[in-house]
Design an enzyme around this catalytic site. Structure first.
Site, short mmCIF file in Angstrom:
data_model
loop_
_atom_site.label_atom_id
_atom_site.label_comp_id
_atom_site.label_asym_id
_atom_site.label_seq_id
_atom_site.Cartn_x
_atom_site.Cartn_y
_atom_site.Cartn_z
N HIS A 1 39.83 47.53 33.57
CA HIS A 1 38.47 47.81 34.05
C HIS A 1 37.57 46.59 33.85
O HIS A 1 36.93 46.47 32.81
CB HIS A 1 37.87 48.99 33.28
CG HIS A 1 38.56 50.28 33.54
ND1 HIS A 1 38.08 51.21 34.43
CD2 HIS A 1 39.72 50.79 33.04
CE1 HIS A 1 38.90 52.25 34.46
NE2 HIS A 1 39.90 52.03 33.63
N CYS B 1 42.01 50.26 38.41
CA CYS B 1 42.81 51.25 37.67
C CYS B 1 43.48 52.22 38.65
O CYS B 1 44.41 51.82 39.33
CB CYS B 1 41.96 51.95 36.63
SG CYS B 1 42.98 52.55 35.27
N GLU C 1 34.79 46.10 35.05
CA GLU C 1 33.37 46.51 35.02
C GLU C 1 32.85 46.65 33.59
O GLU C 1 31.65 46.57 33.37
CB GLU C 1 33.17 47.80 35.81
CG GLU C 1 33.74 49.09 35.20
CD GLU C 1 35.20 49.35 35.56
OE1 GLU C 1 35.91 48.39 35.91
OE2 GLU C 1 35.63 50.51 35.46
N1 GLN Z 1 44.91 58.23 36.11
C1 GLN Z 1 45.40 56.90 36.03
C2 GLN Z 1 46.15 56.65 34.74
O1 GLN Z 1 46.03 57.38 33.79
C3 GLN Z 1 44.28 55.89 36.19
C4 GLN Z 1 43.27 55.94 35.09
C5 GLN Z 1 41.99 55.25 35.41
O2 GLN Z 1 41.67 55.00 36.58
N2 GLN Z 1 41.18 54.97 34.40
O3 GLN Z 1 46.88 55.67 34.65
#
Ligand code: GLN
Length: 533
Positions: A509, A383, A511
């Site tokens: 994600h 992410c 995970e």
């Molecule tokens: N801050 C980033 C976004 O909003 C990544 C978010 C995250 O890592 N869950 O896209």
């Protein structure tokens, strides 16, 4: 299907006794006997969900397929059961009150005074039964957050009292308490447990099973004493002694016959002996690794291990799949600078840059990416970690000076990461990110394709920003490939580097989807690459 049975798990004496793991372990054993089980968590705080909570407050926010931002215990439930949870599996006081107040405004209670009892308790009971009414589960386990005696959890305990009365033998209560060891006298003390059960009784709830968290074995005599004072049968006093890993707990509770006693209380047949073969083989490999590999996790919440819970667990699963122990080194992104990056990251066989929000520590993350890229160390960006990989590549390879994400620098000359179109009009914070499962099409003959071994996958998301499609072509020319794309929106979901042994960034994600039974292929392949490094 016959009537759904309900099990409540409450906690006494202190928090952090491991109600989530006990709930997941009980569910695992019942599942291993052939029952369909789900677990729900009721959280007594007033936030509608933990999505807006800082990880320092509440650890990781876990995301379900249907886009619920939930308590991290739901991650344990999924990792143990290998069954996805949903919006209905996490309920908070905020959600309960919001529903009741909205109904009041609609006029549903016209003429009536709206009260904690019956309106709030009715809504709690409705939410508990919702999972049962899907017809998918024979047993619903509901974990009540907080500790008995807290003002906040009172309405939940009252709802349990009412349900116990209503459901009779279709309902049972497990109470988890602490039996502390006093080193000075060399004794285990039962008084806190007695008091905790007394508090339950004041609220009208008699626990059926007591699980006593302890550092030392509880003797037969002590169990008898607890049983006598707390009105439970001797076989319903069980010990939960400190163990090496949370994955030991199901087998430990099997020895205590938690599943058998529970099924007897619910008037259910034992069906088969618990099929725990796969679990045992997982544990065997977990405890006897053939090798070890050191992987660095770069993030800004490293003081708090719960902030990256699912990532840490995914590495345990992936380690077992590779018959090795992953020695996860937690590295503070604020401590990484150009001058010391070699010193800080030296010796790592793989580098992960964690998800996150905001500016703090961002340049350290970008520096860690550069190090992994240049030194050809296996790299996984998750992410925000993927977004850092794009920024780093744009700046240092594609010649886009001062490239950035507009989250960190709204006036960057090269907004390679930018807010998604559908997010531009969003003004409120709770539950408004791009959340939950979305499909991803994987390009053939890429690293991602090798990792997944297929052309399509579904992964869970939680973000507002995204790789700006305007720059994809230019980045491609320099060697960064968008190897996974959302087929509906065209958003890049996976990026990778051509000229690198293993360098992947994922906007989702992975995970959240790794379980004991199904370790996530990205983590498995990454650990393998790290082992080969
Ligand atoms: N801050 C980033 C976004 O909003 C990544 C978010 C995250 O890592 N869950 O896209």
């Amino acid at each position: 299907m016959s009537t759904t049975k309900y099990i409540f798990v409450t906690g006494g004496v202190t928090s952090s006794l491991g109600k989530g793991i006990i709930s997941a372990s009980l569910a695992k054993l019942l599942q291993a006997r052939g029952y369909s089980v789900t677990i729900q968590k009721l959280d007594p705080y007033i936030n509608v969900d933990p999505g807006t909570l800082n990880p320092y407050e509440h650890g990781e926010c876990f995301v379900t397929d249907d886009g619920a931002e939930t308590d991290l215990d739901l991650g344990h439930y999924e990792r143990f059961l290998n069954v996805p949870t949903s919006q209905a599996n996490n309920v908070t006081t905020g959600k309960i009150y919001q529903t009741v107040i909205n109904k009041e405004r609609e006029g549903a209670f016209l003429g009536k005074t709206v009260q904690v009892i019956p309106h709030i308790t009715d809504e709690i009971k409705r939410r508990v039964k919702l999972l049962g009414s899907t017809g998918k589960f024979e047993i619903v386990i509901t974990e009540i957050g907080g500790t008995v005696g807290d003002i906040e959890s009172l309405p939940y305990i009252e709802a349990v009292r009412q349900l116990k009365w209503e459901l009779g033998s279709n309902c049972a209560v497990v109470h988890l308490t602490l039996v502390p060891y006093l080193a000075a006298t060399g004794e285990l003390k039962t008084k806190p447990t007695q008091h905790s059960v007394k508090t339950m009784l004041e609220y009208g709830v008699q626990p059926d099973v007591l699980i006593c968290r302890t550092e030392k074995h509880i003797t037969k005599e002590l169990r008898k004493k607890i049983a006598l004072f707390c009105n439970v049968t001797d076989n319903a006093v069980m010990e939960s002694i400190d163990v090496e890993t949370i994955y030991d707990v199901p087998l430990m509770m099997m020895k205590e016959q938690l599943d058998k006693v529970m099924l007897a209380k619910l008037h259910l047949p034992l069906r088969q002996e618990p099929d725990m073969e796969q679990w045992k083989s997982f544990l065997g490999k977990l405890k006897n690794p053939v090798s070890e590999v050191k992987i660095g996790l770069v993030g800004k919440y490293i003081e708090l291990k719960d902030a990256y819970k699912s990532i840490a667990e995914s590495f345990i699963h992936a380690g077992v799949a590779n018959e090795c122990r992953v020695d996860l080194k937690w590295i503070h992104s604020e401590k990484i600078m150009k001058e010391n990056v070699q010193e800080v990251l030296h010796g790592l066989k793989g580098i992960v840059v964690a998800p996150g929000f905001g500016d703090r520590g961002i340049e350290g993350k970008i520096e860690a990416v550069r190090y992994a890229r240049e030194k050809k160390i296996p790299f996984l960006g998750i992410c925000l970690g993927m977004q850092c990989a794009v920024v780093e590549f744009a700046r240092n390879v594609a010649g886009m000076k001062n490239a950035h994400s507009t989250e960190m620098n709204p006036s960057t000359p090269y907004p390679v990461i930018d807010i998604m179109d559908q997010q531009k009009k969003v003004t409120t914070k709770g539950g408004t990110m791009r959340l939950g499962s979305y499909p991803c099409t994987i390009k053939k003959d890429t690293r991602a394709w090798q990792v997944y071994g297929r052309l399509k996958t579904n992964e869970r998301h939680r973000h507002r920003y995204e790789l700006n499609n305007r720059y994809v072509k230019e980045l491609r020319k320099s060697g960064m490939i968008a190897s996974g794309i959302n087929p509906d929106s065209g958003l890049a979901e996976i990026i990778e580097l051509e000229d690198h042994p293993w360098f992947l960034g994922v906007q989702f994600h992975p995970e959240y989807k790794s379980t004991v039974a199904n370790p996530h292929p990205l983590f498995v392949s990454f650990v393998k690459a790290a082992l080969n490094h």
